[in-house]
Design a protein around this motif. Structure first.
Motif, short mmCIF file in Angstrom:
data_model
loop_
_atom_site.label_atom_id
_atom_site.label_comp_id
_atom_site.label_asym_id
_atom_site.label_seq_id
_atom_site.Cartn_x
_atom_site.Cartn_y
_atom_site.Cartn_z
N MET A 90 131.13 -114.60 22.06
CA MET A 90 129.79 -115.03 22.42
C MET A 90 128.75 -114.11 21.75
O MET A 90 128.91 -112.91 21.71
CB MET A 90 129.62 -114.97 23.94
N GLY A 91 127.72 -114.71 21.24
CA GLY A 91 126.65 -113.96 20.60
C GLY A 91 125.59 -113.51 21.60
O GLY A 91 125.79 -113.59 22.81
N ILE A 92 124.46 -113.10 21.08
CA ILE A 92 123.39 -112.59 21.95
C ILE A 92 122.50 -113.70 22.49
O ILE A 92 121.70 -113.46 23.37
CB ILE A 92 122.55 -111.53 21.22
N TYR A 93 122.64 -114.92 21.97
CA TYR A 93 121.84 -116.05 22.43
C TYR A 93 122.66 -116.92 23.37
O TYR A 93 123.89 -116.95 23.27
CB TYR A 93 121.36 -116.89 21.24
N PRO A 94 122.01 -117.68 24.25
CA PRO A 94 122.75 -118.61 25.10
C PRO A 94 123.53 -119.62 24.25
O PRO A 94 123.12 -119.93 23.12
CB PRO A 94 121.66 -119.31 25.92
N ALA A 95 124.60 -120.15 24.81
CA ALA A 95 125.49 -121.06 24.07
C ALA A 95 124.75 -122.27 23.51
O ALA A 95 125.02 -122.69 22.37
CB ALA A 95 126.63 -121.50 24.97
N ASP A 96 123.80 -122.82 24.26
CA ASP A 96 123.09 -124.01 23.77
C ASP A 96 122.23 -123.68 22.55
O ASP A 96 122.12 -124.48 21.62
CB ASP A 96 122.25 -124.66 24.86
N VAL A 97 121.64 -122.50 22.53
CA VAL A 97 120.81 -122.08 21.39
C VAL A 97 121.70 -121.85 20.17
O VAL A 97 121.36 -122.27 19.05
CB VAL A 97 119.99 -120.82 21.73
N GLU A 98 122.84 -121.21 20.38
CA GLU A 98 123.77 -121.01 19.27
C GLU A 98 124.25 -122.34 18.71
O GLU A 98 124.37 -122.50 17.49
CB GLU A 98 124.95 -120.14 19.70
N GLU A 154 122.37 -115.67 13.43
CA GLU A 154 123.51 -115.44 14.31
C GLU A 154 124.72 -116.24 13.83
O GLU A 154 125.87 -115.92 14.12
CB GLU A 154 123.14 -115.84 15.75
N ILE A 155 124.44 -117.30 13.06
CA ILE A 155 125.49 -118.22 12.62
C ILE A 155 126.08 -117.77 11.29
O ILE A 155 125.35 -117.52 10.33
CB ILE A 155 124.91 -119.66 12.47
N ALA A 156 127.39 -117.67 11.25
CA ALA A 156 128.08 -117.30 10.01
C ALA A 156 127.74 -118.32 8.93
O ALA A 156 127.70 -119.53 9.18
CB ALA A 156 129.59 -117.24 10.23
N GLY A 157 127.47 -117.84 7.73
CA GLY A 157 127.11 -118.72 6.63
C GLY A 157 125.63 -119.02 6.52
O GLY A 157 125.20 -119.77 5.64
N SER A 158 124.84 -118.43 7.41
CA SER A 158 123.40 -118.72 7.42
C SER A 158 122.68 -118.19 6.18
O SER A 158 121.58 -118.65 5.86
CB SER A 158 122.74 -118.15 8.68
N SER A 159 123.31 -117.27 5.45
CA SER A 159 122.66 -116.74 4.25
C SER A 159 122.46 -117.81 3.19
O SER A 159 121.61 -117.66 2.31
CB SER A 159 123.45 -115.56 3.68
#
Length: 168
Positions: free
Chosen positions: A1-9, A43-48
């Motif tokens: 789990m990241g630092i944002y709520p699941a729905d935001v992620e 926060e999302i992998a591949g966002s670069s």
């Protein structure tokens, strides 16, 4: 789990996937969220492959210097206004390699509100290089600073999710 709520992620992951598939880049211009939209996206992998840059322009001076909001707009309408949000998005788009810019300016609280511009008022704007423009005036209410900022992130991600469906 990241630092944002699941729905935001999940929202951010959907946006990243859609923009990656199109080969589009995003830039953000943030005031009241202080970089949280860019943070949610990265926060999302591949966002670069999708996130070009983000501008945190908390002060009026920063809005003018970094993204070209005019002093006349700030004087006439204030920092928390449709006009300022639209100029923030336009300025971020011009100063980036992105296809789409989202901008937010508002009053997260707990203080700083007035009768005309209460705590929880946020203006969001989105502009694309294809000419698509979207503006939303949100009145989240005095939910507390964290919740106003998080609600703004959700709305901004929703606006970004809708932009790829607009005609180029």
């Amino acid at each position: 789990m990241g630092i944002y709520p699941a729905d935001v992620e999940q929202q951010a992951a959907t946006v990243i996937a859609a923009y990656r598939d199109l080969g589009w880049m995003i830039t953000t211009a943030e005031s009241c969220t202080g970089g949280l939209i860019a943070g949610a996206l990265t926060e999302i992998a591949g966002s670069s492959a999708v996130v070009d840059r983000g501008f945190v322009t908390y002060t009026n001076q920063a809005k003018m210097e970094l993204i070209g909001v005019s002093s006349a707009t700030l004087e006439a309408f204030g920092a928390v206004s449709k006009e300022t949000a639209l100029q923030m998005a336009q300025g971020a788009l011009i100063r980036s390699d992105a296809h789409v810019a989202v901008a937010v300016t508002g009053i997260a609280g707990p203080g700083g509100g007035s009768a005309d511009k209460p705590v929880g008022l946020v203006h969001l704007a989105l502009r694309s290089r294809s000419g698509h423009i979207d503006h939303r005036e949100m009145r989240y209410g005095d939910l507390g600073r964290d919740q106003v900022r998080l609600a703004t992130v959700r709305t901004a991600l929703d606006m970004l999710a809708g932009a790829p469906q607009t005609p180029a």
